[in-house]
Design a protein around this motif. Sequence first.
Motif, PDB file in Angstrom:
ATOM      1  N   LEU A 192      51.515  21.010  28.261  1.00 31.08           N
ATOM      2  CA  LEU A 192      50.951  22.342  28.010  1.00 31.08           C
ATOM      3  C   LEU A 192      49.652  22.264  27.222  1.00 31.08           C
ATOM      4  O   LEU A 192      48.712  23.018  27.488  1.00 31.08           O
ATOM      5  CB  LEU A 192      51.965  23.203  27.264  1.00 31.08           C
ATOM      6  N   ALA A 193      49.597  21.356  26.263  1.00 37.06           N
ATOM      7  CA  ALA A 193      48.374  21.207  25.467  1.00 37.06           C
ATOM      8  C   ALA A 193      47.207  20.757  26.344  1.00 37.06           C
ATOM      9  O   ALA A 193      46.109  21.334  26.291  1.00 37.06           O
ATOM     10  CB  ALA A 193      48.609  20.211  24.336  1.00 37.06           C
ATOM     11  N   SER A 194      47.419  19.733  27.159  1.00 40.93           N
ATOM     12  CA  SER A 194      46.360  19.226  28.034  1.00 40.93           C
ATOM     13  C   SER A 194      45.945  20.285  29.049  1.00 40.93           C
ATOM     14  O   SER A 194      44.743  20.505  29.286  1.00 40.93           O
ATOM     15  CB  SER A 194      46.832  17.968  28.765  1.00 40.93           C
ATOM     16  N   ALA A 195      46.935  20.949  29.655  1.00 42.24           N
ATOM     17  CA  ALA A 195      46.638  21.966  30.663  1.00 42.24           C
ATOM     18  C   ALA A 195      45.884  23.144  30.050  1.00 42.24           C
ATOM     19  O   ALA A 195      44.955  23.682  30.662  1.00 42.24           O
ATOM     20  CB  ALA A 195      47.927  22.440  31.317  1.00 42.24           C
ATOM     21  N   SER A 196      46.268  23.543  28.833  1.00 40.70           N
ATOM     22  CA  SER A 196      45.619  24.684  28.178  1.00 40.70           C
ATOM     23  C   SER A 196      44.165  24.389  27.837  1.00 40.70           C
ATOM     24  O   SER A 196      43.279  25.224  28.056  1.00 40.70           O
ATOM     25  CB  SER A 196      46.390  25.069  26.911  1.00 40.70           C
ATOM     26  N   VAL A 197      43.920  23.188  27.303  1.00 39.67           N
ATOM     27  CA  VAL A 197      42.543  22.811  26.960  1.00 39.67           C
ATOM     28  C   VAL A 197      41.684  22.749  28.225  1.00 39.67           C
ATOM     29  O   VAL A 197      40.565  23.286  28.270  1.00 39.67           O
ATOM     30  CB  VAL A 197      42.515  21.456  26.231  1.00 39.67           C
ATOM     31  N   GLY A 198      42.195  22.097  29.270  1.00 36.93           N
ATOM     32  CA  GLY A 198      41.458  22.017  30.519  1.00 36.93           C
ATOM     33  C   GLY A 198      41.256  23.380  31.160  1.00 36.93           C
ATOM     34  O   GLY A 198      40.191  23.686  31.694  1.00 36.93           O
ATOM     35  N   TYR A 199      42.285  24.221  31.094  1.00 41.31           N
ATOM     36  CA  TYR A 199      42.210  25.575  31.656  1.00 41.31           C
ATOM     37  C   TYR A 199      41.117  26.382  30.956  1.00 41.31           C
ATOM     38  O   TYR A 199      40.318  27.067  31.608  1.00 41.31           O
ATOM     39  CB  TYR A 199      43.571  26.244  31.481  1.00 41.31           C
ATOM     40  N   PHE A 200      41.078  26.289  29.636  1.00 39.50           N
ATOM     41  CA  PHE A 200      40.083  27.054  28.874  1.00 39.50           C
ATOM     42  C   PHE A 200      38.664  26.607  29.201  1.00 39.50           C
ATOM     43  O   PHE A 200      37.816  27.414  29.600  1.00 39.50           O
ATOM     44  CB  PHE A 200      40.353  26.905  27.376  1.00 39.50           C
ATOM     45  N   TRP A 201      38.399  25.308  29.065  1.00 40.61           N
ATOM     46  CA  TRP A 201      37.036  24.822  29.254  1.00 40.61           C
ATOM     47  C   TRP A 201      36.599  24.854  30.718  1.00 40.61           C
ATOM     48  O   TRP A 201      35.430  25.141  31.019  1.00 40.61           O
ATOM     49  CB  TRP A 201      36.899  23.408  28.686  1.00 40.61           C
ATOM     50  N   GLY A 202      37.518  24.570  31.632  1.00 39.61           N
ATOM     51  CA  GLY A 202      37.169  24.625  33.055  1.00 39.61           C
ATOM     52  C   GLY A 202      36.804  26.029  33.495  1.00 39.61           C
ATOM     53  O   GLY A 202      35.804  26.241  34.194  1.00 39.61           O
ATOM     54  N   ASN A 203      37.593  27.006  33.056  1.00 39.35           N
ATOM     55  CA  ASN A 203      37.301  28.391  33.424  1.00 39.35           C
ATOM     56  C   ASN A 203      36.058  28.917  32.710  1.00 39.35           C
ATOM     57  O   ASN A 203      35.277  29.679  33.292  1.00 39.35           O
ATOM     58  CB  ASN A 203      38.507  29.280  33.092  1.00 39.35           C
ATOM     59  N   LEU A 204      35.883  28.513  31.458  1.00 37.88           N
ATOM     60  CA  LEU A 204      34.685  28.934  30.728  1.00 37.88           C
ATOM     61  C   LEU A 204      33.429  28.398  31.413  1.00 37.88           C
ATOM     62  O   LEU A 204      32.438  29.122  31.573  1.00 37.88           O
ATOM     63  CB  LEU A 204      34.760  28.433  29.285  1.00 37.88           C
ATOM     64  N   ALA A 205      33.475  27.135  31.827  1.00 36.34           N
ATOM     65  CA  ALA A 205      32.331  26.554  32.532  1.00 36.34           C
ATOM     66  C   ALA A 205      32.087  27.262  33.857  1.00 36.34           C
ATOM     67  O   ALA A 205      30.926  27.513  34.238  1.00 36.34           O
ATOM     68  CB  ALA A 205      32.572  25.063  32.772  1.00 36.34           C
ATOM     69  N   ALA A 206      33.165  27.605  34.568  1.00 35.16           N
ATOM     70  CA  ALA A 206      33.027  28.276  35.859  1.00 35.16           C
ATOM     71  C   ALA A 206      32.403  29.658  35.705  1.00 35.16           C
ATOM     72  O   ALA A 206      31.492  30.035  36.466  1.00 35.16           O
ATOM     73  CB  ALA A 206      34.392  28.377  36.538  1.00 35.16           C
ATOM     74  N   ILE A 207      32.873  30.420  34.706  1.00 40.90           N
ATOM     75  CA  ILE A 207      32.329  31.762  34.481  1.00 40.90           C
ATOM     76  C   ILE A 207      30.868  31.672  34.032  1.00 40.90           C
ATOM     77  O   ILE A 207      30.015  32.456  34.458  1.00 40.90           O
ATOM     78  CB  ILE A 207      33.182  32.511  33.438  1.00 40.90           C
ATOM     79  N   GLY A 208      30.567  30.681  33.173  1.00 37.19           N
ATOM     80  CA  GLY A 208      29.185  30.487  32.735  1.00 37.19           C
ATOM     81  C   GLY A 208      28.263  30.127  33.884  1.00 37.19           C
ATOM     82  O   GLY A 208      27.144  30.648  33.996  1.00 37.19           O
ATOM     83  N   CYS A 209      28.718  29.249  34.775  1.00 36.13           N
ATOM     84  CA  CYS A 209      27.914  28.858  35.936  1.00 36.13           C
ATOM     85  C   CYS A 209      27.712  30.031  36.884  1.00 36.13           C
ATOM     86  O   CYS A 209      26.634  30.195  37.468  1.00 36.13           O
ATOM     87  CB  CYS A 209      28.574  27.694  36.666  1.00 36.13           C
ATOM     88  N   ALA A 210      28.762  30.852  37.058  1.00 34.98           N
ATOM     89  CA  ALA A 210      28.634  32.027  37.923  1.00 34.98           C
ATOM     90  C   ALA A 210      27.618  33.014  37.360  1.00 34.98           C
ATOM     91  O   ALA A 210      26.804  33.589  38.098  1.00 34.98           O
ATOM     92  CB  ALA A 210      30.001  32.698  38.082  1.00 34.98           C
ATOM     93  N   ALA A 211      27.653  33.220  36.033  1.00 37.08           N
ATOM     94  CA  ALA A 211      26.673  34.102  35.400  1.00 37.08           C
ATOM     95  C   ALA A 211      25.269  33.539  35.543  1.00 37.08           C
ATOM     96  O   ALA A 211      24.294  34.287  35.774  1.00 37.08           O
ATOM     97  CB  ALA A 211      27.022  34.287  33.925  1.00 37.08           C
ATOM     98  N   LEU A 212      25.139  32.219  35.441  1.00 34.40           N
ATOM     99  CA  LEU A 212      23.835  31.574  35.602  1.00 34.40           C
ATOM    100  C   LEU A 212      23.303  31.764  37.020  1.00 34.40           C
ATOM    101  O   LEU A 212      22.107  32.027  37.222  1.00 34.40           O
ATOM    102  CB  LEU A 212      23.958  30.085  35.286  1.00 34.40           C
ATOM    103  N   VAL A 213      24.191  31.649  38.003  1.00 38.97           N
ATOM    104  CA  VAL A 213      23.789  31.843  39.400  1.00 38.97           C
ATOM    105  C   VAL A 213      23.296  33.272  39.623  1.00 38.97           C
ATOM    106  O   VAL A 213      22.326  33.504  40.349  1.00 38.97           O
ATOM    107  CB  VAL A 213      24.979  31.539  40.337  1.00 38.97           C
TER     108      VAL A 213
END
Length: 252
Positions: free
Chosen positions: A58-79
């Motif tokens: 859960l710890a690994s999945a939560s950290v990856g989930y947070f940063w992966g989604n944050l990066a995705a939303i940031g990239c979408a906003a950049l696009v």
Amino acid sequence: MNHNRYSGLAGSLIVLVAWQIVGMTGILGPAIAAPTEILTGVMSDGAAFYGIHIPVTLASASVGYFWGNLAAIGCAALVTTVPALEKLVLQAGIASACIPLIAIAPILAACFDGMITSAIMAAVSVFFTTLVGTINGLRHADPLSKDLVRAYGGGKYLVLRKVELLSALPSILTALKVAVPAAILGAIIGEFMGQERGLGAALVVAQSSSDVVRTWGITLVSSLIAGLAFVLVNTVEKLATPWAAGVAGGRA
């Protein structure tokens, strides 16, 4: 609605009964454990076993989930604000979705510690789904609302913050909901690479020792965790965007 629900329950019951018969008779070999055996095994292992491994996953999945989604939303906003970068960002997203996780896991394991590898695997697993969902949501923002913000002197950033992100919220939350099982799967695959704890590590040990019942039990517990996390995000989606269900119902 009730008819569909009853049909689904009947179908699930038929599958469970057939599974139980196959597991008890061994028609398809010893690799298929009966549901009753699996449940008994999970209860026998209990908190003493799963309490060690579930928090790590859960710890690994939560950290990856947070940063992966944050990066995705940031990239979408950049696009959205810099359209010239769209092709580059989408190519990176497609690459992250097309590369088999099991192929990059050994490379990451050679470069990082165990939990970091699992977190990166979880982040890679969710990136493309959230990227596409967010871009689609941002693009469907109301043109009149965007024109109104621009008429009052607002630039791209203000349009993004006041109009596009709010409009895209239902799509973003739907993508986050779909990304939950992917994050857990990515973390578990990352734990295959020599970790001592975590559901993935326990799964490897169970398979190596030919413990069929425990292997099925770990798989069942992993699925339950993913399902519960999915329901949690789904609840957040309904609470955060109550208007989305009404719009969808009106369109239907």
